[in-house]
Write an enzyme that holds these catalytic residues in place. Structure first.
Site, short mmCIF file in Angstrom:
data_model
loop_
_atom_site.label_atom_id
_atom_site.label_comp_id
_atom_site.label_asym_id
_atom_site.label_seq_id
_atom_site.Cartn_x
_atom_site.Cartn_y
_atom_site.Cartn_z
N HIS A 117 36.65 46.45 35.52
CA HIS A 117 38.19 46.93 36.20
C HIS A 117 38.52 47.26 37.21
CE1 HIS A 117 38.99 48.66 31.45
NE2 HIS A 117 37.46 49.14 31.44
N ASP B 231 31.83 50.96 32.92
CA ASP B 231 32.29 50.98 30.98
C ASP B 231 32.93 49.49 31.32
OD1 ASP B 231 34.23 51.44 32.52
OD2 ASP B 231 35.64 51.54 30.85
N GLU B 232 32.21 48.64 29.69
CA GLU B 232 33.67 47.52 29.39
C GLU B 232 33.74 46.86 30.64
OE1 GLU B 232 37.11 49.19 26.68
OE2 GLU B 232 37.67 49.34 29.08
N VAL B 233 31.74 46.23 30.44
CA VAL B 233 31.57 45.37 31.63
C VAL B 233 31.27 43.97 30.75
CG1 VAL B 233 30.25 44.39 33.49
CG2 VAL B 233 30.65 46.78 33.28
#
Lengths: 509, 509
Positions: A249, A302-304
């Site tokens: 992100h 998160d969400e890597v």
């Protein structure tokens, strides 16, 4: 003749507009720990004022004084509603006397927010009494007091009913958060100020997590938010916590420094092999530490999707040299970022993926932020780490299909019975992700659903309703209160930010 | 090191947040009659202030002074944005000198709203110059000036670009209305204040028609609105006009006086046979005349189903005595109400049904309010009466499927070529009916579509875009301006109050 008719219609209006104000009912949101009340009424004096006899708090920065001014603004609808002067002195409340025991106005995680509020039924020189450990407890007491005041349409004056009041109150959890995503869309400063105001109405928030650096948007904030941090939020008892989401992100970082991207066509996560990546994180956290004084900082995690690392020759080479696979490199990145944050005096919050992947390696002071689903908090605290609950099925405000009833019934301590482990759950945070939210719809997407979570986080578990039906009228009343204060809280029925149904008052939507 | 990066991102932000601010473009909404500009820039001085050298206007009630204070608030985002002090004096604008030719502050239909605004490129002691016939023209000039100011992200200071500016301006129509339905839902006072503020930004409104007495809601208003009338709206150059809708849409009257209903089961229209009906209308209009000083009052007259009259024995008997059929009784009612309004010094606005049914009988000073469809204005002015255009297909804000392009292209003078007849079209009004609108969604339902109509009503026809595409970017810029000022204006794409699309700035929704 006309005025007779108008009076009759006034009564009708009274029923319409204040219909939910059932005098046998308690209309305080969130519900205090302990409330006793009677059946008498009193008018507020025209000279209604603040006293601090016996208080230890100097109020050098005017936090209490400004809080009292805001109280007058909301109960008089900015001086439209009149106080009373024509009645007998013994029927008038002259003001509030606030006694604060601590002389410090430090705003930090875990400060004492408790308060006691008394409103006596009568007597000459009648003052409401507030006693609080800190000025921030006193601010909560003023919010509660503001909810006891209402406009009587017959007398056209401000009235407090159900006297005498004896209220003792304190929050169940210290961390009661609302996340605002200031990155995906431009969130105008006046809107953020209004959100901060309304958080204070709901005693919701000790912190906003500003989702920094998601796609775009961090530097613009520094100019504006630093001023809010310094003054606006603190004066309302609200800590501001920044999220610096790494290594995912973070595409926008590469706009300033393209070398942070693995490559032009593969732009995240941040280049784990580049020392400058961590130099920049260190620099930004150094800036943050001057602005964001809250003990926690949020480092995301998160969400890597690490595939760009192997796909980029120079990073692939680095991985081989280190003997890392992608997930080991992800762990390396998060732990290195944690160390940097700790070196700036912060305790770190990370999203739950970091715990799910290498929980035992995380700094022992890490606070794990649950979002994916339920059951995580239990695992986290059993591992000895602390936890914040934001499970997306119930506490993501951008999920419009999540009803206020779901927000209300989402229990952070589900299946956590051991008191020592319960202490490791700091609280929770409702999240207003910004894919489809900007200055045009943020308020009605947040409210009133965030208020339902606010009571879950504030109110003693014993006083929470088992069935949300039992608090529907009271929440509807709070929603109208928000509307009356200029906050665009949506109707309760249906999904988030639903439009009101056919004609009616704000109490019957 | 960090700050370098932040600067680079700042520039990126600049593109994102102020991307639509193309310096080769004019970003003033609504477009003035005549604009000349150059290519220079200037900073606003830290001591930026108001001067009135040579003005005849005493400003006893502080209308100009408060207008200037509001200007400072919006261009500094309430003192978040800094003025400049560190640059050479010749690059600073010291303030504005406002010359007003009339010493009166009477706010009424048809007053002179014209103004001239000059901003010079340089010179020591450089002041912008405003000249206006009335203080209300000067307020428009301040609104235009506020749209010339922008925040420069590199210098972090307030800047005016494209100097020198020479703007002369006046409205095309004097009646530029927005109707707010305060009856079907409770519209909180802070929201109505914000709507009034944003009307002023759009130079939209000389009047709000408050839809009184539809179902519920008028007495509550008297307390609050009378204070707004007296001060808030007038200080912003906005007249407030009340609608007293008779004989239909008046069910709520019977709550106070059941005898106004034909019967308990047949509750509208108001009882035409009861003299007290007209006594009450006279009483309410007498009250109105003390509060609403605008020369027009709105008497409604729309959507009247007269069947309850024949269905009620005592009224049926009365009809027979008078020799009236239902439609003759409807005419009798409307004309009698008109006479009462005229006796209180008002000129009357009636919805078009009255014209369609008995136009030749209407008071010759009647203003016919078109709403059903197009083509009505032409018939009305050809009959010698005056007209206001609000055709629902294009100018009803509650029609969410009506796009801003439809609002923009709706031409009040369609097929009216004779200049003398054109004069009989006073202007138009966009209508925010309240079936599904309350404090939670009124702002984004009104804006930005109402602004599209505002330019149609303000801007000289020669400067209006033939193709709305040509003004899309400029309207988008105005929508962002509203957001920056705390007004929840919705994105332009799609229907009314649509949520923003995927991540982006407020300029690309």
């Amino acid at each position: 003749m006309i005025w007779q008719s108008i009076y009759v219609v006034l009564m009708f209006q009274f029923v319409l507009v204040f219909g939910a104000y059932d005098l046998k009912n308690l209309n305080i949101w969130p519900m205090p720990e302990s409330v006793e009340y009677g059946a008498k009424s009193i008018f507020l004096s025209k000279e209604f004022h603040l006293k601090t006899d016996g208080s230890k708090y100097p109020d050098a920065s005017g936090i209490l004084k400004d809080g009292f001014t805001r109280l007058l603004d909301v109960i008089t609808a900015n001086n439209i509603i009149e106080f009373n002067s024509k009645v007998d002195d013994s029927l008038l409340l002259q003001g509030i006397n606030v006694v604060i025991l601590s002389d410090s106005d430090e705003l930090q995680y875990g400060i004492d927010e408790s308060y006691k509020l008394l409103v006596h039924a009568n007597g000459k020189q009648n003052y409401a009494e507030i006693e609080a450990a800190t000025v921030y407890g006193a601010l909560h007491a003023l919010q509660t007091f503001s909810q006891l005041c209402h406009f009587n349409f017959k007398s056209r004056k401000l009235v407090i009913s159900q006297l005498p009041w004896t209220i003792t109150d304190k929050p169940r959890f210290s961390y009661r958060g609302l996340l605002i995503d200031t990155s995906r869309h431009y969130q105008p400063l006046p809107m953020i100020k209004k959100v901060i105001d309304s958080m204070a109405y709901a005693k919701l928030v000790k912190c906003i997590a500003l989702a920094y650096c998601r796609y775009t948007g961090f530097s613009f904030r520094n100019t504006f938010f630093s001023k809010i941090m310094g003054c606006y939020a603190k004066k309302r008892g609200i800590n501001v916590l920044a999220e610096l989401d790494v290594p995912g992100h973070a595409v926008s970082w590469g706009v300033g420094y393209p070398e942070l991207w693995p490559s032009k066509n593969c732009t995240e996560p941040l280049d784990v092999s580049n020392e400058f990546t961590f130099k920049l994180i260190n620099g930004v956290l150094s800036d943050f530490s001057k602005i964001f004084k809250y003990k926690f900082v949020h480092l995301g995690g998160d969400e890597v999707d690490t595939s760009c690392w192997s796909a980029t020759p120079r990073i692939k080479k680095w991985l081989e040299q280190k003997g890392f696979n992608e997930s080991q490199a992800y762990e390396y990145f998060v732990l290195k970022a944690q160390k940097i944050a700790v070196s700036h005096g912060y305790e770190v919050i990370n999203w739950e993926e970091t715990f799910n992947n290498f929980g035992s390696k995380l700094d022992r002071k890490t606070v794990v932020h649950n979002w994916l689903g339920s059951g995580v908090a239990q695992k986290v605290v059993e591992s000895g780490l602390r936890c914040i609950v934001s499970n997306q099925d119930s506490w993501y405000l951008d999920h419009l299909d999540a009803t206020w009833q779901q927000f209300y019934t989402n229990e952070p301590l589900t299946n956590i019975t051991n008191p020592n482990l319960q202490k490791l759950v700091l609280g929770g945070e409702v999240c207003m992700w910004g894919e489809h939210v900007d200055g045009s719809d943020i308020e009605q997407t947040i409210w009133p659903r965030a208020a339902a979570a606010a009571e879950r986080l504030w109110t003693n578990v014993g006083r929470l309703a088992k069935n949300p039906k039992d608090v529907g009228l009271r929440l509807m009343h709070f929603r109208c209160l928000l509307n009356q204060r200029g906050v665009a809280a949506a109707p309760l029925d249906g999904p988030g930010r639903v439009a009101p149904i056919e004609p009616g008052s704000c109490y019957v939507q």
